[in-house]
Design a protein around this motif. Sequence first.
Motif, PDB file in Angstrom:
ATOM      1  N   UNK A  28      41.974   1.981   4.353  1.00  0.00           N
ATOM      2  CA  UNK A  28      40.893   1.699   5.307  1.00  0.00           C
ATOM      3  C   UNK A  28      39.524   2.027   4.722  1.00  0.00           C
ATOM      4  N   UNK A  29      38.515   1.225   5.100  1.00  0.00           N
ATOM      5  CA  UNK A  29      37.158   1.490   4.638  1.00  0.00           C
ATOM      6  C   UNK A  29      36.152   0.899   5.608  1.00  0.00           C
ATOM      7  N   UNK A  30      34.947   1.430   5.596  1.00  0.00           N
ATOM      8  CA  UNK A  30      33.864   0.920   6.427  1.00  0.00           C
ATOM      9  C   UNK A  30      32.529   1.381   5.878  1.00  0.00           C
ATOM     10  N   UNK A  31      31.566   0.480   5.847  1.00  0.00           N
ATOM     11  CA  UNK A  31      30.242   0.770   5.291  1.00  0.00           C
ATOM     12  C   UNK A  31      29.181   0.295   6.280  1.00  0.00           C
ATOM     13  N   UNK A  70      19.721 -13.767   6.555  1.00  0.00           N
ATOM     14  CA  UNK A  70      18.409 -14.195   6.051  1.00  0.00           C
ATOM     15  C   UNK A  70      17.340 -13.121   6.122  1.00  0.00           C
ATOM     16  N   UNK A  71      17.412 -12.253   7.145  1.00  0.00           N
ATOM     17  CA  UNK A  71      16.370 -11.240   7.340  1.00  0.00           C
ATOM     18  C   UNK A  71      16.875  -9.831   7.066  1.00  0.00           C
ATOM     19  N   UNK A  72      17.999  -9.708   6.380  1.00  0.00           N
ATOM     20  CA  UNK A  72      18.501  -8.389   6.027  1.00  0.00           C
ATOM     21  C   UNK A  72      18.870  -7.536   7.228  1.00  0.00           C
ATOM     22  N   UNK A  73      19.424  -8.143   8.266  1.00  0.00           N
ATOM     23  CA  UNK A  73      19.766  -7.415   9.494  1.00  0.00           C
ATOM     24  C   UNK A  73      20.781  -6.316   9.225  1.00  0.00           C
ATOM     25  N   UNK A  74      20.618  -5.191   9.912  1.00  0.00           N
ATOM     26  CA  UNK A  74      21.567  -4.089   9.800  1.00  0.00           C
ATOM     27  C   UNK A  74      22.945  -4.553  10.267  1.00  0.00           C
ATOM     28  N   UNK A  75      23.994  -4.140   9.561  1.00  0.00           N
ATOM     29  CA  UNK A  75      25.340  -4.537   9.938  1.00  0.00           C
ATOM     30  C   UNK A  75      26.362  -3.605   9.304  1.00  0.00           C
ATOM     31  N   UNK A  76      27.570  -3.657   9.829  1.00  0.00           N
ATOM     32  CA  UNK A  76      28.690  -2.905   9.276  1.00  0.00           C
ATOM     33  C   UNK A  76      29.650  -3.875   8.594  1.00  0.00           C
ATOM     34  N   UNK A  77      30.213  -3.422   7.489  1.00  0.00           N
ATOM     35  CA  UNK A  77      31.308  -4.117   6.821  1.00  0.00           C
ATOM     36  C   UNK A  77      32.514  -3.189   6.803  1.00  0.00           C
ATOM     37  N   UNK A  78      33.683  -3.718   7.107  1.00  0.00           N
ATOM     38  CA  UNK A  78      34.879  -2.877   7.130  1.00  0.00           C
ATOM     39  C   UNK A  78      36.113  -3.750   6.964  1.00  0.00           C
ATOM     40  N   UNK A  79      37.242  -3.101   6.732  1.00  0.00           N
ATOM     41  CA  UNK A  79      38.473  -3.876   6.617  1.00  0.00           C
ATOM     42  C   UNK A  79      38.986  -4.310   7.977  1.00  0.00           C
ATOM     43  N   UNK A  80      38.542  -3.641   9.055  1.00  0.00           N
ATOM     44  CA  UNK A  80      38.982  -3.982  10.403  1.00  0.00           C
ATOM     45  C   UNK A  80      37.907  -3.535  11.390  1.00  0.00           C
ATOM     46  N   UNK A  81      37.828  -4.150  12.560  1.00  0.00           N
ATOM     47  CA  UNK A  81      36.813  -3.765  13.542  1.00  0.00           C
ATOM     48  C   UNK A  81      36.956  -2.308  13.970  1.00  0.00           C
ATOM     49  N   UNK A  82      35.825  -1.661  14.223  1.00  0.00           N
ATOM     50  CA  UNK A  82      35.820  -0.317  14.771  1.00  0.00           C
ATOM     51  C   UNK A  82      36.109   0.796  13.786  1.00  0.00           C
ATOM     52  N   UNK A  83      36.170   0.504  12.515  1.00  0.00           N
ATOM     53  CA  UNK A  83      36.434   1.551  11.520  1.00  0.00           C
ATOM     54  C   UNK A  83      35.263   2.538  11.450  1.00  0.00           C
ATOM     55  N   UNK A  84      35.538   3.819  11.209  1.00  0.00           N
ATOM     56  CA  UNK A  84      34.452   4.742  10.881  1.00  0.00           C
ATOM     57  C   UNK A  84      33.756   4.253   9.610  1.00  0.00           C
TER      58      UNK A  84
END
Length: 311
Positions: A28-31, A70-84
């Motif tokens: 598991x991972x999340x950034x 396009x505007x560098x919006x803040x976001x999370x990347x993870x292997x699955x939704x809701x990851x720490x």
Amino acid sequence: MDGDLLSELLAPLRLHGVFYSRWSARAPWGVAGDRDDCAILHYVQKGTCTVELPETRPIQLRAGDLAVFPRGSAHHLADAPGRPTVPLAHLLPQRTPGAVRTVWIDGPGPETTMLCGGLHYDAAAAAPLYRALPRVLVLDSAMMSGQPLLADTLARLAGEWDTAEPGAQLVALRAFELTFVLALRAALGNLAADEPVLRALRHPAISQALLAVHTRFAEPWTVETLAAEAGLSRSAFAATFRELVGEAPMRHLTARRMQEAARLLAETALPHGRISERVGYRSPVGFHLAFRQWYGTTPGDYRRSRPDTGT
């Protein structure tokens, strides 16, 4: 988009550097990435990942998919939704334009590999319509298959990882620029028909006025002459322009003029009087007042704050 309006909307951005990285992450991972003044690209080479933005449903990316912010919006990347998540700054504390990094996240689960790029630009130069683009645009693998130049460029970027070659940074910047423009062009063609930015770009009258504003901004435009350019009555033009573009025609014209004025101040040694003429002001005094009202500083102070001014 007659006359290549997309190119005219992107040109003022003045892309000037790219930071890119290759990721290998095992679940598991999340950034968590903060908002940044750059356009961001995530290209999934292998596996899957989830994109999460505030107040939107999670977006799943699979191998071959490309996500553009396009505007560098803040976001999370993870292997699955809701990851720490861990802050991106912890994994990549310095993301200097021109630098290249590899990120490894170890875990017991399936592996996802990605190519990520951040194209830096002057946020003040972004056209209002550019700022109206959706926070994220996704091209899935099926859409990518219909864009052979885009797919091939990404494949080459993903495989080209030796930065010791002469000119590697410039090659990477140009390749990511090409990827960015091709991706935007393809994504705009697949936006929902009711997206305001797409309606403006596709509207035969408003797109004509936008092209005039972005390419002939030095001309003495009024609402009446822009309406005539668009082939509409003054009232119909003003109402339709505000509805689709999100601001009045003359404010949009001022924004374009100020973009060009800032560029000339930063990149050339032209006298202020010449600059005022080039951006459509009949007197240096009027230009000075307009610039100060727009940017909160005088043209002279703006120029002095930019170390790369031409000589």
